[in-house]
Design a protein around this motif. Sequence first.
Motif, short mmCIF file in Angstrom:
data_model
loop_
_atom_site.label_atom_id
_atom_site.label_comp_id
_atom_site.label_asym_id
_atom_site.label_seq_id
_atom_site.Cartn_x
_atom_site.Cartn_y
_atom_site.Cartn_z
N GLY A 51 -1.86 35.98 5.64
CA GLY A 51 -2.34 36.72 4.49
C GLY A 51 -1.27 37.53 3.79
O GLY A 51 -1.48 38.02 2.69
N THR A 52 -0.12 37.66 4.43
CA THR A 52 0.99 38.39 3.82
C THR A 52 1.54 37.61 2.63
O THR A 52 1.78 36.41 2.74
CB THR A 52 2.12 38.62 4.84
OG1 THR A 52 1.58 39.27 6.00
CG2 THR A 52 3.23 39.47 4.25
N THR A 53 1.76 38.27 1.52
CA THR A 53 2.29 37.60 0.33
C THR A 53 3.82 37.55 0.38
O THR A 53 4.45 38.11 1.28
CB THR A 53 1.82 38.31 -0.94
OG1 THR A 53 2.17 39.69 -0.86
CG2 THR A 53 0.31 38.18 -1.12
N TYR A 54 4.40 36.87 -0.62
CA TYR A 54 5.85 36.65 -0.62
C TYR A 54 6.64 37.95 -0.55
O TYR A 54 7.60 38.06 0.22
CB TYR A 54 6.27 35.90 -1.89
CG TYR A 54 5.98 34.42 -1.85
CD1 TYR A 54 6.66 33.59 -0.97
CD2 TYR A 54 5.03 33.87 -2.69
CE1 TYR A 54 6.39 32.24 -0.93
CE2 TYR A 54 4.76 32.52 -2.66
CZ TYR A 54 5.45 31.70 -1.78
OH TYR A 54 5.17 30.37 -1.74
N GLU A 55 6.27 38.93 -1.36
CA GLU A 55 7.13 40.11 -1.50
C GLU A 55 7.35 40.85 -0.19
O GLU A 55 8.50 41.03 0.24
CB GLU A 55 6.56 41.04 -2.59
CG GLU A 55 6.61 40.46 -3.99
CD GLU A 55 5.47 39.49 -4.30
OE1 GLU A 55 5.46 38.94 -5.41
OE2 GLU A 55 4.59 39.29 -3.43
N PRO A 56 6.30 41.28 0.51
CA PRO A 56 6.56 41.98 1.77
C PRO A 56 7.16 41.09 2.84
O PRO A 56 7.98 41.55 3.65
CB PRO A 56 5.17 42.49 2.19
CG PRO A 56 4.19 41.66 1.42
CD PRO A 56 4.87 41.31 0.15
N ALA A 57 6.81 39.83 2.85
CA ALA A 57 7.39 38.92 3.85
C ALA A 57 8.88 38.73 3.58
O ALA A 57 9.70 38.72 4.51
CB ALA A 57 6.68 37.58 3.82
N ALA A 58 9.25 38.59 2.31
CA ALA A 58 10.65 38.37 1.97
C ALA A 58 11.50 39.61 2.21
O ALA A 58 12.71 39.52 2.43
CB ALA A 58 10.77 37.93 0.51
N ASN A 59 10.88 40.78 2.16
CA ASN A 59 11.64 42.02 2.33
C ASN A 59 11.91 42.38 3.79
O ASN A 59 12.60 43.36 4.06
CB ASN A 59 10.88 43.18 1.65
CG ASN A 59 10.96 43.09 0.14
OD1 ASN A 59 11.92 42.54 -0.42
ND2 ASN A 59 9.97 43.64 -0.55
N ALA A 64 13.56 39.86 11.91
CA ALA A 64 12.11 39.70 11.88
C ALA A 64 11.72 38.35 11.27
O ALA A 64 10.80 37.68 11.78
CB ALA A 64 11.49 40.84 11.06
N ARG A 65 12.40 37.94 10.22
CA ARG A 65 12.08 36.66 9.59
C ARG A 65 12.35 35.49 10.52
O ARG A 65 11.58 34.53 10.59
CB ARG A 65 12.87 36.50 8.29
CG ARG A 65 12.37 37.40 7.17
CD ARG A 65 13.07 37.14 5.85
NE ARG A 65 14.37 37.78 5.78
CZ ARG A 65 15.54 37.18 5.84
NH1 ARG A 65 15.60 35.87 6.00
NH2 ARG A 65 16.66 37.86 5.75
N PHE A 66 13.45 35.56 11.26
CA PHE A 66 13.79 34.45 12.16
C PHE A 66 12.82 34.40 13.35
O PHE A 66 12.50 33.33 13.86
CB PHE A 66 15.23 34.59 12.65
CG PHE A 66 16.26 34.50 11.56
CD1 PHE A 66 15.95 33.97 10.31
CD2 PHE A 66 17.56 34.95 11.77
CE1 PHE A 66 16.89 33.89 9.30
CE2 PHE A 66 18.51 34.86 10.78
CZ PHE A 66 18.18 34.34 9.53
#
Length: 386
Positions: A51-59, A64-66
């Motif tokens: 449910g997380t959108t691009y902006e918070p996920a990309a930030n 954390a992303r990996f």
Amino acid sequence: MALEGERIAAVGPAEALLPRWPGVVVDHYPNATLTPGLIDAHVHLTLPGDGTTYEPAANRDATARFAVAVDNLRKHLAAGVTTVRDLGSHADFLGWSPAHAGDLPRVIRYGRPVTGVRGHMHPFGGGAHDAAEAAAIARGNIELGAGGVKIVATGGGTKGTVPHQETLTQDQIAAAVSVAHEHGLLATTHALSSEAIRRAVLAGSDGIEHIAFLTPDGASVFDESLAELAIARGTTFGSTLGCNFHYVELAEAGEVPGDELDEQRERTGYYIDNASRVRTMGGRIAPSSDAGWKHTAFGDFATELSLLVLAGYRPIEILRMATSGNAGYLRLAGEIGFVRPGRLADLAVFDGDPTEDIAATRAVRATYRAGRRVTSRAAARPFTRS
């Protein structure tokens, strides 16, 4: 079937193969079907699909992303998926290698999407003002190891963008496509509007992501002449029929707010209808989940395959599309996508028979990656010939 190292050594009945490998360990899967590992041609590994959108996920920071990417890969592997194509990430993802990568699906990474300034997916850093910048972004990705070029020619789910509005000119798309082709790589374009599809096809894009055919007022109106043009030029459509379906399920169950429910039901419906039209016309569709986007979780590629049934495909067609079909499209048919001697042993084992009922792809007994069993619900036991 017999495996030697990473590859398939022979295919045939057990009674014919066992004398050639006396004392070998045999994995038994009664009442199951062995297939090539599934191939998902459109995912976003660094997005959580919760449910997380691009902006918070990309930030999120790289660590954390990996970590999200590793978790997503494990989920897809448990669903029988042995290869994924990541169509949008930060540039740093191109240089990342997970620990024990051989125990995870193979990843084809495209890096930063070439998009318009403040366009859809711009948080990944690929905004282009003109054709020269579009080419430079594509070239920079490839220099960092990208396996292809992703182009974003309309708005989408990124805040401030409109799905049916074009964000790149044909010249910008052509510049990015040209760089990909100069390096012998594929280029694929997120194009939700018919005008963007037209621009991308004329620019030589190998793929079109989504099958929306949106008009300037945002309605989906299938354009048969445009579809004919795309098919004649060998363009492949990424399916993504289920990229809104998961939200619909959650909203109907009351687990998430239902303010977008009618809209997302409509989108799912026209994606399926348009896929059916493309099928009838003889077009090529690559099964693609768009996992990671919004509520589209990893580990459920079976939903995408099941929705293709609603578009008129028979289970055996769908299974071929998600294995040998995607292998051919992604130029990997010499290595994966087939249960044949000499091919890499990327395999899935399902309860039941997915060639008769594609829902069987939900019941994964085991997944093999390059000859190693990496997930299993069945215990192996030694088999020694007396």
